[in-house]
Motif scaffolding. Structure first.
Motif, short mmCIF file in Angstrom:
data_model
loop_
_atom_site.label_atom_id
_atom_site.label_comp_id
_atom_site.label_asym_id
_atom_site.label_seq_id
_atom_site.Cartn_x
_atom_site.Cartn_y
_atom_site.Cartn_z
N SER A 70 42.46 53.13 36.09
CA SER A 70 42.37 52.81 34.67
C SER A 70 43.74 52.60 34.05
N GLY A 71 43.85 51.57 33.24
CA GLY A 71 45.11 51.21 32.61
C GLY A 71 45.86 50.11 33.33
N SER A 72 45.52 49.88 34.60
CA SER A 72 46.25 48.89 35.40
C SER A 72 45.97 47.47 34.93
N GLY A 73 44.74 47.20 34.50
CA GLY A 73 44.42 45.87 34.01
C GLY A 73 45.22 45.52 32.77
N ALA B 253 41.16 43.97 36.01
CA ALA B 253 40.42 45.21 35.72
C ALA B 253 41.09 46.45 36.27
N GLY B 254 41.04 47.51 35.47
CA GLY B 254 41.52 48.81 35.88
C GLY B 254 40.39 49.83 35.82
N GLY B 255 40.15 50.52 36.92
CA GLY B 255 39.07 51.51 36.96
C GLY B 255 38.76 51.87 38.40
N ASP B 256 37.87 52.84 38.58
CA ASP B 256 37.54 53.24 39.96
C ASP B 256 36.49 52.31 40.56
N ASP B 257 36.25 52.49 41.85
CA ASP B 257 35.36 51.58 42.57
C ASP B 257 33.94 51.62 42.03
N ALA B 258 33.47 52.80 41.66
CA ALA B 258 32.09 52.90 41.15
C ALA B 258 31.93 52.14 39.84
N ALA B 259 32.90 52.27 38.97
CA ALA B 259 32.85 51.55 37.70
C ALA B 259 32.92 50.05 37.93
N MET B 260 33.77 49.64 38.86
CA MET B 260 33.90 48.22 39.15
C MET B 260 32.59 47.64 39.68
N ALA B 261 31.90 48.40 40.50
CA ALA B 261 30.62 47.93 41.03
C ALA B 261 29.60 47.73 39.92
N ARG B 262 29.60 48.60 38.94
CA ARG B 262 28.67 48.46 37.81
C ARG B 262 28.99 47.21 36.99
N ALA B 263 30.27 46.91 36.87
CA ALA B 263 30.68 45.78 36.02
C ALA B 263 30.67 44.44 36.75
N LYS B 264 30.52 44.47 38.07
CA LYS B 264 30.66 43.24 38.86
C LYS B 264 29.75 42.10 38.39
N PRO B 265 28.47 42.32 38.06
CA PRO B 265 27.65 41.19 37.61
C PRO B 265 28.19 40.51 36.34
N ILE B 266 28.76 41.30 35.44
CA ILE B 266 29.36 40.73 34.24
C ILE B 266 30.59 39.92 34.60
N PHE B 267 31.46 40.53 35.39
CA PHE B 267 32.71 39.86 35.76
C PHE B 267 32.44 38.57 36.52
N ASP B 268 31.44 38.60 37.41
CA ASP B 268 31.14 37.40 38.19
C ASP B 268 30.62 36.27 37.32
N CYS B 269 30.02 36.61 36.19
CA CYS B 269 29.50 35.58 35.29
C CYS B 269 30.60 34.98 34.43
N ILE B 270 31.47 35.79 33.90
CA ILE B 270 32.49 35.29 32.96
C ILE B 270 33.73 34.76 33.67
N GLY B 271 33.90 35.09 34.95
CA GLY B 271 35.13 34.71 35.63
C GLY B 271 34.92 34.12 37.00
N LYS B 272 35.94 33.44 37.49
CA LYS B 272 35.93 32.90 38.84
C LYS B 272 36.48 33.90 39.85
N ALA B 273 37.20 34.90 39.35
CA ALA B 273 37.78 35.92 40.23
C ALA B 273 38.01 37.18 39.42
N THR B 274 37.94 38.31 40.13
CA THR B 274 38.28 39.60 39.53
C THR B 274 39.38 40.23 40.34
#
Length: 291
Positions: A163-166, A136-157
């Motif tokens: 932005s753009g780094s992912g 994932a590429g983005g700032d910390d606030a955006a990452m916090a919003r997406a964390k529940p999704i990422f934790d469900c679909i993946g074993k690690a983030t």
């Protein structure tokens, strides 16, 4: 987990449908859109446009094959951005060029939509098990919003950076993956042409540490001629092409990756919808024909 949020899927192929199943299982409601307009089931109904999906969703996840499909799904009156509300969250899991990723970020900012580029590492087995690695590429606030999704679909983030780094990290990883498979295919072809017994050769490669677990899985499948598409040849070759373009823009010399792209182009021509490991079978057939 309990949630009242709705997630909209733009693109609903082999990877997205498995991600959706895991999210629905933990309580998300879901809608989906594909360009064909076909599909849907009791748990994930399909809607008529990307914009309609976005209007009905708190979060939009896009998973499409390339830059052109991303542009068609995101922009214009029927695109997802047209339907998103201010401060909406858009998760782009597609493997696309850095330029396409940057353009989507800017278009999102113009609509006050938060965009995270978050391609995933893993194939359909990992998607089904919720064991993907999210890049994932983005700032910390955006990452916090997406964390529940990422934790469900993946074993690690992996928070790769801004932005753009992912997007860039995914190209690095797929470049290594493609180069490794091409080396395996060529080495197997040599072994067979040199007269090594086929079963012994394939079994021996499963024992040695120099081959990654991912490529060992491909070798096991190739031994029995199973090239069911976990990662189709057309997509692997596309990612190598994107990586070559990205390295050329930065004047990074990548002659090995250039040669690998040509090998994977051979695989794509021979079996575009088969798994990219079909290159092993293509090379085996070449040496068999020469025998």
């Amino acid at each position: 987990m309990s949630t009242t949020q709705t997630i909209g899927f733009i693109g609903f192929g082999a990877m997205a449908s498995r991600m959706a199943a895991n999210l629905v299982h933990i309580g998300y409601q879901a809608f989906a859109y594909t360009p064909s307009g076909k599909g849907g089931n009791g748990s994930v109904p399909f809607l008529k446009s990307a914009a309609e999906v976005a209007q009905k969703s708190d979060i939009v996840l896009v998973c499409v094959p390339d830059d052109e499909a991303l542009a068609a799904a995101m922009y214009g009156p029927q695109g997802a951005l047209a339907g998103m509300q201010a401060n909406g969250l858009l998760l782009n899991t597609s493997s696309v060029s850095p330029e396409a990723s940057a353009a989507l970020l800017e278009a999102g900012r113009a609509k006050n939509v938060v965009v995270i580029d978050c391609p995933v590492s893993g194939s359909t087995p990992e998607a089904e098990a919720g064991n993907l690695v999210v890049l994932a590429g983005g700032d910390d606030a955006a990452m916090a919003r997406a964390k529940p999704i990422f934790d469900c679909i993946g074993k690690a983030t992996v928070h790769a950076g801004p932005s753009g780094s992912g997007t860039r990290l995914k190209l690095v990883i797929n470049g290594i993956m493609g180069a490794g498979l091409a080396a395996v295919a060529e080495a197997i072809a040599y072994g067979l042409a040199a007269g090594l017994e086929r079963n012994m050769l394939f079994d021996a490669l499963d024992e040695v540490a120099v081959i990654s677990p991912h490529h060992k899985r491909k070798i096991k499948a190739a031994k029995i001629g199973d090239f069911a598409p976990q990662f189709p040849s057309r997509l692997m070759q596309k990612d190598m092409r994107l990586l070559l373009d990205a390295t050329a823009r930065l004047a990074v010399p990548t002659p090995t990756l250039a040669a690998v792209t040509q090998q994977l182009s051979l695989g794509r021509r021979a079996a575009p919808e088969s798994d990219y490991s079909a290159l092993i079978g293509v090379m085996e057939q070449i040496v068999a024909n020469d025998a």
